[in-house]
Design a protein around this motif. Structure first.
Motif, mmCIF file in Angstrom:
data_model
loop_
_atom_site.group_PDB
_atom_site.id
_atom_site.type_symbol
_atom_site.label_atom_id
_atom_site.label_comp_id
_atom_site.label_asym_id
_atom_site.label_seq_id
_atom_site.Cartn_x
_atom_site.Cartn_y
_atom_site.Cartn_z
ATOM 1 N N VAL A 13 21.729 -28.935 42.331
ATOM 2 C CA VAL A 13 23.184 -28.965 42.501
ATOM 3 C C VAL A 13 23.622 -30.324 43.041
ATOM 4 N N ALA A 14 22.865 -30.852 44.000
ATOM 5 C CA ALA A 14 23.217 -32.142 44.588
ATOM 6 C C ALA A 14 23.130 -33.265 43.549
ATOM 7 N N TYR A 15 22.075 -33.270 42.747
ATOM 8 C CA TYR A 15 21.941 -34.294 41.709
ATOM 9 C C TYR A 15 23.096 -34.209 40.709
ATOM 10 N N ARG A 16 23.514 -33.009 40.368
ATOM 11 C CA ARG A 16 24.638 -32.850 39.445
ATOM 12 C C ARG A 16 25.918 -33.417 40.050
ATOM 13 N N ALA A 17 26.106 -33.142 41.352
ATOM 14 C CA ALA A 17 27.299 -33.646 42.025
ATOM 15 C C ALA A 17 27.288 -35.173 42.111
ATOM 16 N N GLU A 18 26.082 -35.742 42.212
ATOM 17 C CA GLU A 18 25.943 -37.190 42.303
ATOM 18 C C GLU A 18 26.029 -37.860 40.927
ATOM 19 N N ALA A 21 14.271 -22.291 46.244
ATOM 20 C CA ALA A 21 15.673 -22.323 46.663
ATOM 21 C C ALA A 21 16.116 -23.750 46.998
ATOM 22 N N THR A 22 15.236 -24.512 47.629
ATOM 23 C CA THR A 22 15.580 -25.890 47.995
ATOM 24 C C THR A 22 15.627 -26.784 46.755
ATOM 25 N N HIS A 23 14.740 -26.550 45.809
ATOM 26 C CA HIS A 23 14.818 -27.281 44.548
ATOM 27 C C HIS A 23 16.161 -27.011 43.861
ATOM 28 N N GLU A 24 16.622 -25.777 43.931
ATOM 29 C CA GLU A 24 17.905 -25.441 43.303
ATOM 30 C C GLU A 24 19.064 -26.157 43.988
ATOM 31 N N ARG A 25 18.982 -26.292 45.318
ATOM 32 C CA ARG A 25 20.010 -27.053 46.034
ATOM 33 C C ARG A 25 19.948 -28.527 45.626
ATOM 34 N N ALA A 26 18.732 -29.032 45.413
ATOM 35 C CA ALA A 26 18.582 -30.421 44.971
ATOM 36 C C ALA A 26 19.208 -30.598 43.590
ATOM 37 N N ALA A 49 11.907 -29.769 49.369
ATOM 38 C CA ALA A 49 11.403 -28.695 48.507
ATOM 39 C C ALA A 49 9.914 -28.848 48.252
ATOM 40 N N ARG A 50 9.472 -30.070 48.044
ATOM 41 C CA ARG A 50 8.047 -30.314 47.820
ATOM 42 C C ARG A 50 7.245 -30.001 49.083
ATOM 43 N N GLU A 51 7.762 -30.389 50.235
ATOM 44 C CA GLU A 51 7.076 -30.089 51.492
ATOM 45 C C GLU A 51 6.911 -28.582 51.671
ATOM 46 N N THR A 90 26.622 -30.954 53.961
ATOM 47 C CA THR A 90 27.202 -32.289 54.033
ATOM 48 C C THR A 90 26.129 -33.295 54.427
ATOM 49 N N GLY A 91 26.029 -34.376 53.697
ATOM 50 C CA GLY A 91 25.059 -35.414 54.007
ATOM 51 C C GLY A 91 23.725 -35.240 53.312
ATOM 52 N N GLU A 92 23.475 -34.055 52.728
ATOM 53 C CA GLU A 92 22.228 -33.837 52.009
ATOM 54 C C GLU A 92 22.326 -34.444 50.615
ATOM 55 N N THR A 93 21.287 -35.151 50.231
ATOM 56 C CA THR A 93 21.246 -35.766 48.907
ATOM 57 C C THR A 93 20.237 -35.034 48.031
ATOM 58 N N GLY A 94 20.353 -35.262 46.741
ATOM 59 C CA GLY A 94 19.379 -34.659 45.843
ATOM 60 C C GLY A 94 17.972 -35.100 46.172
ATOM 61 N N SER A 95 17.812 -36.374 46.479
ATOM 62 C CA SER A 95 16.484 -36.910 46.782
ATOM 63 C C SER A 95 15.900 -36.292 48.050
#
Length: 436
Positions: free
Chosen positions: A39-44, A32-37, A18-20, A7-12
């Motif tokens: 999913v977040a971008y798709r939801a947005e 794994a973090t890129h994959e979460r991003a 993920a880059r860090e 909750t509260g995490e954005t794709g950006s």
């Protein structure tokens, strides 16, 4: 696959994290973090960012782990999401597709198209990422002058801070290491590392991904900096320890080449065990067979490699699956040695002429040096008075190429030839070789 974003995490924000993690060397966590991003971008509902992230995930799976099947799935996902869009992201997809192609016309065409997308869309990162990969392709298909000029321009843009994306900066340096390793262009790699100066120190560009370390280790081996080479290769092996065998073999092959140079034949043989079908293993494997007196096996390995057709994935990234001049040259030089070891003068002379034809098409300093030394060795075997002159020419060329180990080996060739006629000079040449 990555988990759902919290909750509260954005794709950006997730993409930034993920880059860090990638820059910190935490590669599985980064993916794994890129994959979460994603999913977040798709939801947005941010389809373009989701497509970009899918493309980056594909690149990561290939570049870090050589997982071609997984990478292909993510690339297909990016393609479908992008649809008919013709913006810069289309160019990035062309670039990604191109890097999975064998070195040849199709790869070159896709890279030129990606380069044009970058220029027309004003995407500087894409422009110079594509230009560097185009340079690599041109060098490895026999157009070294044009290719290296493209590399030099891309690296100039990086050093001038025109390129902002750290992935691109790292990718271009990795391509530089790979290409310079192939052509034994130690001087160019060293010059650009010096030119980068503070940029290299600030971003730790030498300490990049493990495959980049492997290619840099190969350059250091050629330069005679064996302790430094071992450090780079050991670190790459540490990252790949216990997994990702497809990419790990690239490191093992370069470590085997280092062990051969050190005379540690048993260690080299152990490292090469089971790698005989990998294209890049041909040279060290043939050298090992020669050192063991197995000339028939050495000839077989070399001729099969020289006849190899261009092949696509699933060979590990960085593998050259055909034999362009810069790759075929060292193989032919080894084949000359194998024929001479067997006493087949006619075959050795024929192979030397094959090498001469390569030099006609790609007259690099390194290939010219290999040819001069091969002619010297054939001359020794045939009793030619020109042998020492050829060796002297090879000395000049290996010195110009910045290859002290090859220089030392050629000095030893000279020492053996002139031992009876001029023992004092022979002793001096042998001592110079021993110092190296």
């Amino acid at each position: 696959m990555g988990t759902e974003p919290a909750t509260g995490e954005t794709g950006s924000s997730l993409e930034g994290l993920a880059r860090e993690r990638y820059l910190a060397g935490e590669y599985p966590e980064s993916i794994a973090t890129h994959e979460r991003a994603f999913v977040a971008y798709r939801a947005e509902g941010d389809v373009l960012s989701a497509a970009r992230t899918a493309r980056i995930i594909s690149w990561l799976h290939v570049n870090v782990f050589s997982d071609f099947a997984v990478a292909g799935g993510w690339l297909a996902r990016a393609e479908r999401l992008l649809g008919d869009s013709e913006g810069a992201e289309r160019g990035w997809l062309k670039l990604t597709h191109a890097t999975r192609e064998p070195y040849g016309e199709q790869r070159e065409q896709q890279l030129r198209e990606a380069w044009e997308f970058g220029r027309s869309c004003g995407d500087v990162d894409l422009e110079f990422a594509a230009l560097a990969r185009l340079g690599e392709t041109l060098v490895l298909t026999g157009r070294a002058g044009e290719g290296m000029l493209a590399f030099d321009e891309a690296l100039t843009a990086i050093c001038a801070d025109e390129v902002k994306d750290r992935y691109v900066v790292e990718s271009v340096f990795c391509a530089l290491f790979l290409t310079c390793e192939r052509v034994h262009d130690v001087a160019r790699a060293e010059q650009w590392l010096r030119a980068a100066g503070e940029l290299v120190k600030r971003h730790g560009l030498v300490c990049v991904g493990p495959l980049c370390r492997a290619h840099y280790g190969g350059i250091l081996t050629a330069a005679g900096l064996w302790n430094e080479a071992e450090g780079e290769l050991d670190e790459a092996l540490r990252v790949f320890a216990g997994s990702y065998a497809a990419a790990r073999v690239i490191v093992l092959i370069r470590l085997a080449a280092l062990r051969l140079g050190q005379g540690r034949l048993e260690d080299a043989e152990r490292l090469l065990d089971g790698l005989d079908q990998l294209p890049d293993a041909a040279k060290p494997l043939a050298a090992l067979h020669l050192a063991r007196g197995r000339t028939a096996l050495a000839r077989d390995v070399l001729e099969r490699r020289l006849r190899a057709p261009a092949l696509p994935a699933p060979w590990p990234i960085g593998t050259v699956t055909t034999s362009p001049p810069v790759v075929a040259g060292p193989l032919l030089a080894l084949l000359v040695d194998a024929e001479l070891t067997d006493g087949d003068m006619a075959a050795a002379a024929d192979v030397t002429e094959r090498l001469a034809l390569l030099v006609d098409s790609d007259p690099s300093t390194y290939l010219q040096a290999l040819l001069a030394r091969a002619r010297g060795r054939v001359g020794v075997a045939s009793g030619s008075r020109d042998a020492v002159a050829w060796f002297r020419q090879a000395l000049e060329l290996f010195a110009a190429a910045g290859l002290p180990v090859e220089l030392a080996r050629t000095r030893l060739d000279i020492a053996k030839v002139i031992l009876d006629a001029d023992p004092a000079v022979a002793e001096a040449e042998a001592k110079a070789a021993l110092e190296v």
